[in-house]
Design an enzyme around this catalytic site. Sequence first.
Site, PDB file in Angstrom:
ATOM      1  N   ARG A   1      -0.892 -10.699   2.619  1.00  0.00           N
ATOM      2  CA  ARG A   1      -0.897 -10.730   4.374  1.00  0.00           C
ATOM      3  C   ARG A   1      -1.200  -9.344   4.742  1.00  0.00           C
ATOM      4  NH1 ARG A   1       4.113 -14.207   5.845  1.00  0.00           N
ATOM      5  NH2 ARG A   1       4.496 -13.060   3.290  1.00  0.00           N
TER       6      ARG A   1
ATOM      7  N   GLY B   1      15.028 -17.832   2.974  1.00  0.00           N
ATOM      8  CA  GLY B   1      15.851 -18.643   2.677  1.00  0.00           C
ATOM      9  C   GLY B   1      17.386 -18.929   3.037  1.00  0.00           C
TER      10      GLY B   1
ATOM     11  N   ASN C   1      -9.097  32.870  10.742  1.00  0.00           N
ATOM     12  CA  ASN C   1      -7.945  33.236  11.270  1.00  0.00           C
ATOM     13  C   ASN C   1      -8.452  34.131  12.433  1.00  0.00           C
ATOM     14  OD1 ASN C   1      -5.862  35.797  10.030  1.00  0.00           O
ATOM     15  ND2 ASN C   1      -7.359  37.244  11.248  1.00  0.00           N
TER      16      ASN C   1
ATOM     17  N   GLN D   1       5.116  -7.132 -15.162  1.00  0.00           N
ATOM     18  CA  GLN D   1       5.511  -9.184 -15.283  1.00  0.00           C
ATOM     19  C   GLN D   1       4.155  -9.292 -14.949  1.00  0.00           C
ATOM     20  OE1 GLN D   1       7.035 -10.598 -11.353  1.00  0.00           O
ATOM     21  NE2 GLN D   1       8.059 -12.692 -11.955  1.00  0.00           N
TER      22      GLN D   1
ATOM     23  N   LYS E   1      -0.978  25.462  22.735  1.00  0.00           N
ATOM     24  CA  LYS E   1      -0.636  24.350  23.557  1.00  0.00           C
ATOM     25  C   LYS E   1      -1.996  23.804  23.637  1.00  0.00           C
ATOM     26  CE  LYS E   1      -1.577  23.779  26.854  1.00  0.00           C
ATOM     27  NZ  LYS E   1      -2.643  24.471  29.018  1.00  0.00           N
TER      28      LYS E   1
ATOM     29  N   ALA F   1      -4.796  39.487  15.563  1.00  0.00           N
ATOM     30  CA  ALA F   1      -3.417  39.787  16.482  1.00  0.00           C
ATOM     31  C   ALA F   1      -3.805  39.796  17.702  1.00  0.00           C
ATOM     32  CB  ALA F   1      -2.164  41.012  15.733  1.00  0.00           C
TER      33      ALA F   1
ATOM     34  N   ASP G   1       9.393  -4.186  -0.648  1.00  0.00           N
ATOM     35  CA  ASP G   1       9.135  -4.483   0.339  1.00  0.00           C
ATOM     36  C   ASP G   1      10.334  -4.286   1.370  1.00  0.00           C
ATOM     37  OD1 ASP G   1      10.161  -6.901  -0.319  1.00  0.00           O
ATOM     38  OD2 ASP G   1       7.873  -7.718  -0.030  1.00  0.00           O
TER      39      ASP G   1
ATOM     40  N   TYR H   1      -2.219  33.324  22.243  1.00  0.00           N
ATOM     41  CA  TYR H   1      -1.737  32.595  23.066  1.00  0.00           C
ATOM     42  C   TYR H   1      -3.431  31.211  22.955  1.00  0.00           C
ATOM     43  CZ  TYR H   1      -2.347  28.863  26.544  1.00  0.00           C
ATOM     44  OH  TYR H   1      -2.538  27.528  27.077  1.00  0.00           O
TER      45      TYR H   1
HETATM   46  C1  UD1 Z   1      12.683 -14.620  -0.766  1.00  0.00           C
HETATM   47  C2  UD1 Z   1      13.593 -15.649  -0.905  1.00  0.00           C
HETATM   48  C3  UD1 Z   1      14.371 -15.983   0.067  1.00  0.00           C
HETATM   49  C4  UD1 Z   1      15.041 -14.456   0.864  1.00  0.00           C
HETATM   50  C5  UD1 Z   1      13.399 -13.677   1.574  1.00  0.00           C
HETATM   51  C6  UD1 Z   1      13.653 -12.709   2.089  1.00  0.00           C
HETATM   52  C7  UD1 Z   1      13.578 -16.237  -3.367  1.00  0.00           C
HETATM   53  C8  UD1 Z   1      12.770 -17.374  -3.561  1.00  0.00           C
HETATM   54  N1  UD1 Z   1      13.184 -16.784  -2.407  1.00  0.00           N
HETATM   55  O1  UD1 Z   1      11.570 -15.514  -0.577  1.00  0.00           O
HETATM   56  O2  UD1 Z   1      15.762 -16.284  -0.306  1.00  0.00           O
HETATM   57  O3  UD1 Z   1      15.378 -14.995   1.984  1.00  0.00           O
HETATM   58  O4  UD1 Z   1      12.841 -12.897  -0.240  1.00  0.00           O
HETATM   59  O5  UD1 Z   1      12.625 -11.683   2.091  1.00  0.00           O
HETATM   60  O6  UD1 Z   1      13.856 -15.507  -3.936  1.00  0.00           O
HETATM   61  N2  UD1 Z   1       8.103 -10.402  -6.213  1.00  0.00           N
HETATM   62  C9  UD1 Z   1       7.798 -10.576  -7.668  1.00  0.00           C
HETATM   63  N3  UD1 Z   1       7.418 -10.850  -8.687  1.00  0.00           N
HETATM   64  C10 UD1 Z   1       6.941 -12.343  -8.484  1.00  0.00           C
HETATM   65  C11 UD1 Z   1       7.654 -12.772  -6.987  1.00  0.00           C
HETATM   66  C12 UD1 Z   1       8.527 -12.279  -6.174  1.00  0.00           C
HETATM   67  O7  UD1 Z   1       8.119  -9.002  -7.549  1.00  0.00           O
HETATM   68  O8  UD1 Z   1       7.051 -13.113  -9.163  1.00  0.00           O
HETATM   69  C13 UD1 Z   1       8.780  -9.932  -5.635  1.00  0.00           C
HETATM   70  C14 UD1 Z   1       7.368  -9.389  -4.727  1.00  0.00           C
HETATM   71  O9  UD1 Z   1       6.696  -8.483  -4.375  1.00  0.00           O
HETATM   72  C15 UD1 Z   1       8.448  -9.432  -3.148  1.00  0.00           C
HETATM   73  C16 UD1 Z   1      10.040  -9.839  -3.528  1.00  0.00           C
HETATM   74  O10 UD1 Z   1       9.877  -9.914  -5.079  1.00  0.00           O
HETATM   75  O11 UD1 Z   1       9.521  -8.380  -3.309  1.00  0.00           O
HETATM   76  C17 UD1 Z   1      10.004 -11.100  -2.612  1.00  0.00           C
HETATM   77  O12 UD1 Z   1       8.962 -12.568  -3.696  1.00  0.00           O
HETATM   78  P1  UD1 Z   1       8.731 -13.097  -1.753  1.00  0.00           P
HETATM   79  O13 UD1 Z   1       7.809 -13.727  -2.466  1.00  0.00           O
HETATM   80  O14 UD1 Z   1       8.253 -12.119  -0.563  1.00  0.00           O
HETATM   81  O15 UD1 Z   1       9.495 -14.142  -1.606  1.00  0.00           O
HETATM   82  P2  UD1 Z   1      10.444 -14.719  -0.246  1.00  0.00           P
HETATM   83  O16 UD1 Z   1       9.286 -15.791  -0.260  1.00  0.00           O
HETATM   84  O17 UD1 Z   1      10.007 -13.501   0.454  1.00  0.00           O
HETATM   85 MG    MG Z   2       8.773 -11.938   1.103  1.00  0.00          MG
END
Ligand code: UD1
Ligand code: MG
Length: 393
Positions: free
Chosen positions: A15, A136, A333, A73, A307, A336, A102, A322
């Site tokens: 997004r 969550g 440059n 990952q 200014k 003075a 984030d 000034y």
């Molecule tokens: C997650 C939580 C939710 C919480 C919310 C807060 C879970 C299942 N849910 O949901 O309860 O309220 O964050 O913002 O944990 N990421 C990885 N690898 C992955 C998936 C995610 O590194 O495979 C990282 C993302 O880059 C991000 C963070 O984990 O920084 C959270 O992932 P995101 O998918 O945003 O989780 P939410 O659905 O927001």
């Molecule tokens: Mg999130």
Amino acid sequence: MTLNIIILAAGKGTRMYSRQPKVLHPIGGKPMLAHVIQTAQTLAPQAIHVVIGHGKEQVQQQLAAANVNWVEQTEQLGTGHAVQTALPHLPQDGRTLVLYGDVPLIDAANLHALLDAAGEGVGILTDIMDNPAGYGRIIRNERGQVVKIVEEKDATAAQKAIREVNTGIFVLPNRHLANWLGALQSNNAQGEYYLTDVVALAVRDGVAITPQPVSAHHLAAGVNNKMQLAELERIFQQTQAQRLLQNGVTLLDPSRFDLRGSLKHGQDVQIDVNCVFTGDCELGDNITIPQAVLADEVHIGNFVEVKNSQIGRGSKANHLSYIGDTTIGEQTNIGAGTITANYDGVNKHKTTIGNQVRIGSNSVLVAPVTIGDKATTGAGSVITKNCACGCLV
Ligand code: UD1
Ligand code: MG
């Protein structure tokens, strides 16, 4: 107890509609992930493991100086899976704090509070939200104990009405981690391995769970789009402005102040509106800055008033000048004693000075006037006409 920290930063950030990985988008001129790493470092952990995936080369390149363990990952199968990816790097005992790349404004005080509250059990940093959509939900039993976390997409209507949410920040005991992460299932609405499911597993195993409320919403706020990025940017700038005000700097409007770097200052410094400070800046005593934009490597010396002017990279006005309503190019440059005579008694006029110009000492530039690139003005000149010759005038 040994502390390890995992920062989750593998997600794409769909997004944001950007080619740049989400965690590299800046707050106060610095990538969000760099803020989180910096805060993590203040907790003096044994190691910081950053889980990366989307745009991993860019992330590693931009944060090459960070002293962290990069963990890749390859497929983003959920937050539980992300933590599992880092599991081989963790010791068998001690605890692990999970942060998000984030969630940039989380501070050390809240993390210390979470660690203290959790002890050897599970700690969840929570928040109460007026609009909990997307988060969550914390599910408690009739005795008020936390029993599980339900993701928005899996929640019933009644659960969706709960305003107590998981911020995502957890502390977990390592000795249970392999077991709990291994037991995660992906049979949920998103087909992901949720880290949040470890809460129910902790309940099963009789491990204490402590919800710890965050002290202010913005500290646990995540960035999913540019609106949220802009919101946190403003809050971050306000925090910096407050700190400068507390230290005696006058900001004529703290809501129109931007510092994207660091600012050292002396006494009786006054900063007018719409100044942007980038990089490492220093202001001495009794300095007043009204609407001046100075690029990198610009020198402004003693008794030089700037200014409503823009001065390009590497240009210098070192003494007794000034510079008003003026645009100056790069590597120019200003000798003075130079004055831009911008006021004819009725109206203000603009002076434009190009690149690599040498304005001789004690010149008066009578605006409106334009001095082209590479021109030189003799010392003591009064310039009333435009010159575009690139020669000596
Ligand atoms: C997650 C939580 C939710 C919480 C919310 C807060 C879970 C299942 N849910 O949901 O309860 O309220 O964050 O913002 O944990 N990421 C990885 N690898 C992955 C998936 C995610 O590194 O495979 C990282 C993302 O880059 C991000 C963070 O984990 O920084 C959270 O992932 P995101 O998918 O945003 O989780 P939410 O659905 O927001
Ligand atoms: Mg999130």
